[in-house]
Design a protein around this motif. Structure first.
Motif, mmCIF file in Angstrom:
data_model
loop_
_atom_site.group_PDB
_atom_site.id
_atom_site.type_symbol
_atom_site.label_atom_id
_atom_site.label_comp_id
_atom_site.label_asym_id
_atom_site.label_seq_id
_atom_site.Cartn_x
_atom_site.Cartn_y
_atom_site.Cartn_z
ATOM 1 N N THR A 161 -0.654 15.860 21.847
ATOM 2 C CA THR A 161 -0.328 14.601 21.181
ATOM 3 C C THR A 161 -1.611 13.787 21.033
ATOM 4 O O THR A 161 -2.585 14.012 21.742
ATOM 5 C CB THR A 161 0.708 13.783 21.973
ATOM 6 O OG1 THR A 161 0.193 13.528 23.275
ATOM 7 C CG2 THR A 161 2.025 14.512 22.077
ATOM 8 N N TYR A 212 2.945 12.456 17.593
ATOM 9 C CA TYR A 212 3.376 13.781 18.016
ATOM 10 C C TYR A 212 3.179 14.799 16.890
ATOM 11 O O TYR A 212 3.115 14.425 15.716
ATOM 12 C CB TYR A 212 4.857 13.739 18.408
ATOM 13 C CG TYR A 212 5.136 12.850 19.603
ATOM 14 C CD1 TYR A 212 5.023 13.348 20.894
ATOM 15 C CD2 TYR A 212 5.485 11.516 19.430
ATOM 16 C CE1 TYR A 212 5.273 12.539 21.996
ATOM 17 C CE2 TYR A 212 5.729 10.698 20.518
ATOM 18 C CZ TYR A 212 5.620 11.215 21.798
ATOM 19 O OH TYR A 212 5.860 10.402 22.878
ATOM 20 N N PRO A 213 3.141 16.090 17.236
ATOM 21 C CA PRO A 213 3.103 17.121 16.182
ATOM 22 C C PRO A 213 4.343 17.032 15.297
ATOM 23 O O PRO A 213 5.385 16.503 15.703
ATOM 24 C CB PRO A 213 3.086 18.434 16.971
ATOM 25 C CG PRO A 213 2.578 18.074 18.326
ATOM 26 C CD PRO A 213 3.061 16.666 18.575
ATOM 27 N N SER A 214 4.252 17.554 14.090
ATOM 28 C CA SER A 214 5.336 17.456 13.104
ATOM 29 C C SER A 214 6.668 17.981 13.603
ATOM 30 O O SER A 214 7.720 17.473 13.235
ATOM 31 C CB SER A 214 4.954 18.208 11.823
ATOM 32 O OG SER A 214 3.846 17.597 11.230
ATOM 33 N N GLY A 215 6.683 19.004 14.445
ATOM 34 C CA GLY A 215 7.919 19.608 14.911
ATOM 35 C C GLY A 215 8.672 18.790 15.939
ATOM 36 O O GLY A 215 9.802 19.116 16.292
ATOM 37 N N SER A 250 5.648 11.203 14.097
ATOM 38 C CA SER A 250 5.271 12.607 14.253
ATOM 39 C C SER A 250 4.668 13.121 12.955
ATOM 40 O O SER A 250 5.137 12.795 11.865
ATOM 41 C CB SER A 250 6.468 13.459 14.689
ATOM 42 O OG SER A 250 7.461 13.484 13.707
ATOM 43 N N GLY A 251 3.595 13.865 13.099
ATOM 44 C CA GLY A 251 2.917 14.449 11.951
ATOM 45 C C GLY A 251 1.649 13.702 11.579
ATOM 46 O O GLY A 251 1.471 12.533 11.925
ATOM 47 N N PRO A 252 0.759 14.374 10.866
ATOM 48 C CA PRO A 252 -0.551 13.800 10.537
ATOM 49 C C PRO A 252 -0.505 12.610 9.570
ATOM 50 O O PRO A 252 -1.496 11.903 9.438
ATOM 51 C CB PRO A 252 -1.311 14.974 9.925
ATOM 52 C CG PRO A 252 -0.277 15.933 9.480
ATOM 53 C CD PRO A 252 0.888 15.747 10.394
ATOM 54 N N ASP A 253 0.645 12.359 8.926
ATOM 55 C CA ASP A 253 0.739 11.189 8.046
ATOM 56 C C ASP A 253 0.589 9.883 8.818
ATOM 57 O O ASP A 253 0.304 8.838 8.229
ATOM 58 C CB ASP A 253 2.064 11.176 7.290
ATOM 59 C CG ASP A 253 2.125 12.236 6.207
ATOM 60 O OD1 ASP A 253 1.053 12.789 5.864
ATOM 61 O OD2 ASP A 253 3.219 12.509 5.709
ATOM 62 N N GLU A 295 0.993 22.532 18.800
ATOM 63 C CA GLU A 295 2.338 22.021 19.093
ATOM 64 C C GLU A 295 2.458 21.414 20.493
ATOM 65 O O GLU A 295 3.423 20.726 20.784
ATOM 66 C CB GLU A 295 3.374 23.138 18.932
ATOM 67 C CG GLU A 295 3.561 23.574 17.488
ATOM 68 C CD GLU A 295 4.089 22.460 16.589
ATOM 69 O OE1 GLU A 295 5.009 21.727 16.999
ATOM 70 O OE2 GLU A 295 3.560 22.330 15.464
ATOM 71 N N LEU A 321 -2.927 17.515 16.126
ATOM 72 C CA LEU A 321 -1.509 17.760 15.887
ATOM 73 C C LEU A 321 -1.216 19.169 15.383
ATOM 74 O O LEU A 321 -0.050 19.544 15.267
ATOM 75 C CB LEU A 321 -0.959 16.719 14.920
ATOM 76 C CG LEU A 321 -1.082 15.267 15.407
ATOM 77 C CD1 LEU A 321 -0.506 14.314 14.380
ATOM 78 C CD2 LEU A 321 -0.432 15.073 16.762
ATOM 79 N N THR A 322 -2.260 19.969 15.095
ATOM 80 C CA THR A 322 -2.030 21.361 14.712
ATOM 81 C C THR A 322 -1.552 22.168 15.909
ATOM 82 O O THR A 322 -0.929 23.201 15.739
ATOM 83 C CB THR A 322 -3.301 22.022 14.129
ATOM 84 O OG1 THR A 322 -4.332 22.008 15.119
ATOM 85 C CG2 THR A 322 -3.753 21.312 12.873
#
Length: 190
Positions: free
Chosen positions: A46, A66-69, A75-78, A43, A40-41
């Motif tokens: 996925t 998905y990536p955080s953006g 979306s995001g590593p959480d 952009e 996910l770093t």
């Protein structure tokens, strides 16, 4: 426009079609990532949870992170399946131990697959059966032996589901030789 042709393969704009297989020539960018958080770093990549791989392509009916953006529900590593909140293991050499590893972001279908722990210690790897209970994975009892001339041997334990799909992260392991490491907390507790 990049046009690459091979027998039964037509490539236009970096996307190749071969029957029902779609191959993206830039897919290599995502294939280098082996964990969800590292995937996910980028952009443009996925993470497909069930396939446990990083891709630029659609994941089909898989859970997608998905990536955080990206404005998406996940979306995001959480949202990445990962080891969470486990303290490092400090173990006494020559004893059997059951390792208890806390994990998070467990998807329902994962619970019905085989679980394993990959224990790396002093350059060697052992894979042992494990059991999932709520948010904890219990690694089968294993004897940990520090057969080196050093007072401590370092390693880690990682969690795998469905035979070979790894959760992000690991927990450090330290195996003490009590004859050389009298200050080790594992040696003080009998």
């Amino acid at each position: 426009m990049l046009l690459k042709t091979t027998p039964l393969l037509l490539c236009i704009l970096n996307v190749c079609l071969a029957g029902d297989i779609i191959e993206d020539l830039e897919e290599g960018e995502c294939k280098v990532y082996s964990s969800c958080a590292s995937c996910l770093t980028s952009e443009s990549c996925t993470w497909c949870v069930t396939k446990s791989r990083c891709t630029r392509q659609a994941c089909g009916n898989d859970n997608v992170i998905y990536p955080s953006g990206v404005p998406a529900l996940m979306s995001g590593p959480d949202f990445c399946p990962r080891v969470d909140g486990s303290k490092p293991f400090i173990l006494k050499s020559g004893r059997k131990h059951i390792l208890e590893v806390m994990i998070t972001q467990i998807y329902l279908y994962m619970a019905f697959t085989p679980w394993k722990c990959k224990i790396s210690l002093n350059g060697k790897e052992d894979i042992v059966p494990a059991v999932l209970t709520a948010n904890k994975v219990y690694c089968e009892s294993m004897e940990f032996v520090n057969d080196s001339e050093e007072p401590y041997m370092q390693g880690s334990v990682a969690v795998m589901w469905n035979y070979n799909k790894a959760f992000d992260g690991s927990v450090p392991i330290k195996v003490c030789r009590c004859d050389l490491a009298l200050d080790c907390t594992a040696c003080r507790n009998k």
